[in-house]
Design a protein around this motif. Structure first.
Motif, PDB file in Angstrom:
ATOM      1  N   LEU A  14       0.721  -1.391   0.022  1.00  9.18           N
ATOM      2  CA  LEU A  14       0.069  -0.035   0.012  1.00  9.18           C
ATOM      3  C   LEU A  14       0.825   1.361   0.017  1.00  9.18           C
ATOM      4  N   GLY A  15       2.153   1.129   0.418  1.00  6.26           N
ATOM      5  CA  GLY A  15       2.972   2.638   0.565  1.00  6.26           C
ATOM      6  C   GLY A  15       4.067   2.317   1.467  1.00  6.26           C
ATOM      7  N   LYS A  16       5.171   2.975   1.700  1.00  4.56           N
ATOM      8  CA  LYS A  16       6.406   2.860   2.624  1.00  4.56           C
ATOM      9  C   LYS A  16       6.183   4.165   3.339  1.00  4.56           C
ATOM     10  N   PRO A  17       6.243   3.797   4.747  1.00  8.72           N
ATOM     11  CA  PRO A  17       6.334   5.102   5.549  1.00  8.72           C
ATOM     12  C   PRO A  17       7.668   5.394   6.185  1.00  8.72           C
ATOM     13  N   ALA A  18       7.564   6.618   6.903  1.00  3.57           N
ATOM     14  CA  ALA A  18       8.616   6.868   7.754  1.00  3.57           C
ATOM     15  C   ALA A  18       8.220   7.942   8.671  1.00  3.57           C
ATOM     16  N   THR A  19       8.835   7.919   9.811  1.00  6.52           N
ATOM     17  CA  THR A  19       8.455   9.030  10.695  1.00  6.52           C
ATOM     18  C   THR A  19       9.862   9.886  10.868  1.00  6.52           C
ATOM     19  N   GLY A  20       9.599  10.931  11.323  1.00  2.62           N
ATOM     20  CA  GLY A  20      10.364  11.998  11.470  1.00  2.62           C
ATOM     21  C   GLY A  20      10.077  13.305  12.299  1.00  2.62           C
ATOM     22  N   THR A  21      10.882  14.362  11.924  1.00  7.31           N
ATOM     23  CA  THR A  21      10.694  15.649  12.477  1.00  7.31           C
ATOM     24  C   THR A  21      10.608  16.834  11.653  1.00  7.31           C
ATOM     25  N   TRP A  22       9.966  18.077  11.779  1.00  6.17           N
ATOM     26  CA  TRP A  22      10.294  19.062  10.965  1.00  6.17           C
ATOM     27  C   TRP A  22      10.537  20.325  11.812  1.00  6.17           C
ATOM     28  N   ARG A  23      11.246  21.352  11.104  1.00 10.70           N
ATOM     29  CA  ARG A  23      11.467  22.755  11.748  1.00 10.70           C
ATOM     30  C   ARG A  23      11.790  22.272  13.190  1.00 10.70           C
ATOM     31  N   SER A  24      12.628  21.405  13.511  1.00 11.97           N
ATOM     32  CA  SER A  24      12.913  21.154  14.906  1.00 11.97           C
ATOM     33  C   SER A  24      14.404  21.169  15.295  1.00 11.97           C
ATOM     34  N   GLN A  25      15.313  21.534  14.194  1.00 11.45           N
ATOM     35  CA  GLN A  25      16.636  21.418  14.415  1.00 11.45           C
ATOM     36  C   GLN A  25      16.843  22.650  15.605  1.00 11.45           C
ATOM     37  N   ASP A  26      17.703  22.444  16.559  1.00 12.41           N
ATOM     38  CA  ASP A  26      17.862  23.534  17.692  1.00 12.41           C
ATOM     39  C   ASP A  26      16.745  24.088  18.250  1.00 12.41           C
ATOM     40  N   ALA A  27      15.688  23.403  18.161  1.00 17.06           N
ATOM     41  CA  ALA A  27      14.435  23.965  19.048  1.00 17.06           C
ATOM     42  C   ALA A  27      14.011  23.211  20.159  1.00 17.06           C
ATOM     43  N   GLU A  28      13.457  23.764  21.086  1.00 20.30           N
ATOM     44  CA  GLU A  28      13.134  22.898  22.615  1.00 20.30           C
ATOM     45  C   GLU A  28      12.152  21.771  22.128  1.00 20.30           C
TER      46      GLU A  28
END
Length: 280
Positions: free
Chosen positions: A178-192
């Motif tokens: 059905l598809g291949k997923p991944a998890t991650g972060t966004w706009r979070s580099q050097d952020a609390e």
């Protein structure tokens, strides 16, 4: 509130994007109590108030609406990034404030705004400030999938080349292919605070984007992304991550283990809600 952003079940083939009329009209016809409240209560402050956003549809459980989609682009090296709206200064109640908003996003007719993500406390995150300095690339987290843990270290940029087997991928939960997923972060580099995201590359998204202006503008090479914060109690759900999802017919959807809310990443709907204001 479980029906606040629901639409009648389709018969026959699925529609990938379901529309909703403006807040005033929804309140006028009494489509749902939540819609009436949303259109009548405007949150004061930076970027708060009634907001229409595109989201992956909430199909079951207590969540009041879908999780907001993040438009994406893929650069010439294959790295995947979330697109941030245009930053501009506007006057609200006599005060100049910065907002992030793009009218007619890539000719789709949709106004894309950072207000889409202003719920669950995310409105106070540093990364959601309109002028937060970020390259906007999606970066791997500790990895919600075995393949991802093998391919990336935390902080690595996600790359389209690592999704090459998306038409066959499976992990023993639900149907493969059905598809291949991944998890991650966004706009979070050097952020609390960390903004969790999930992406999915799927042939179904590729096909849907061929005849839909919004999906053509907001996805690329079959990749779709969303802010991965459950709209119920702000937990972090997962696509094909929980073995017990099958108990709730959610093995092929995005399932929140906290309170069994379910989302369909292949059904993109327009939602109406009250975005919370960012701190001044």
């Amino acid at each position: 509130m479980s029906d606040s952003d629901k639409y009648p079940d389709d018969s026959g083939r699925r529609r990938f994007v379901k529309g909703v009329v403006g807040g005033a009209a929804l309140a006028g016809v009494g489509t749902t109590g939540a819609a009436a409240i949303n259109s009548a209560t405007t949150s004061p402050g930076a970027g708060g108030g009634p907001t229409q956003a595109y989201a992956i549809e909430n199909t079951a459980g207590p969540a009041p609406r879908g999780m907001p989609q993040i438009p994406i682009e893929i650069d010439s090296d294959g790295f995947i990034k979330g697109v941030w709206p245009e930053v501009k200064t506007v006057t609200q109640n006599g005060i100049d404030v910065k907002i992030a908003e793009t009218d007619d996003y890539k000719g789709s007719g949709v106004t894309y705004s950072s207000a889409w993500f202003q719920y669950c406390g995310v409105q106070s995150y540093g990364g959601l400030a309109p002028d937060y300095e970020s390259d906007n690339y999606f970066r791997a987290d500790s990895g919600g999938y075995d393949w991802q843990q093998d391919a990336y270290s935390a902080g690595d940029k996600l790359n389209i080349e690592d999704f090459g087997d998306y038409k066959e991928w499976g992990n023993g939960i639900g149907r493969a292919g059905l598809g291949k997923p991944a998890t991650g972060t966004w706009r979070s580099q050097d952020a609390e605070d960390t903004m969790p995201i999930q992406i999915l590359r799927s042939e179904r998204i590729e096909e849907a984007a061929q005849d839909n202006d919004w999906l053509a503008a907001s996805t690329d090479q079959g990749v779709i992304a969303w802010l991965n914060k459950c709209t119920h109690f702000c937990c972090v759900p997962g696509y094909k991550q929980a073995a017990d999802a099958a108990k709730f017919n959610a093995e092929d959807g995005v399932y929140c283990q906290c309170h069994q809310s379910v989302y369909d990443p292949f059904s993109i709907v327009q939602t109406l809600f009250t975005a919370l204001p960012r701190p001044d």
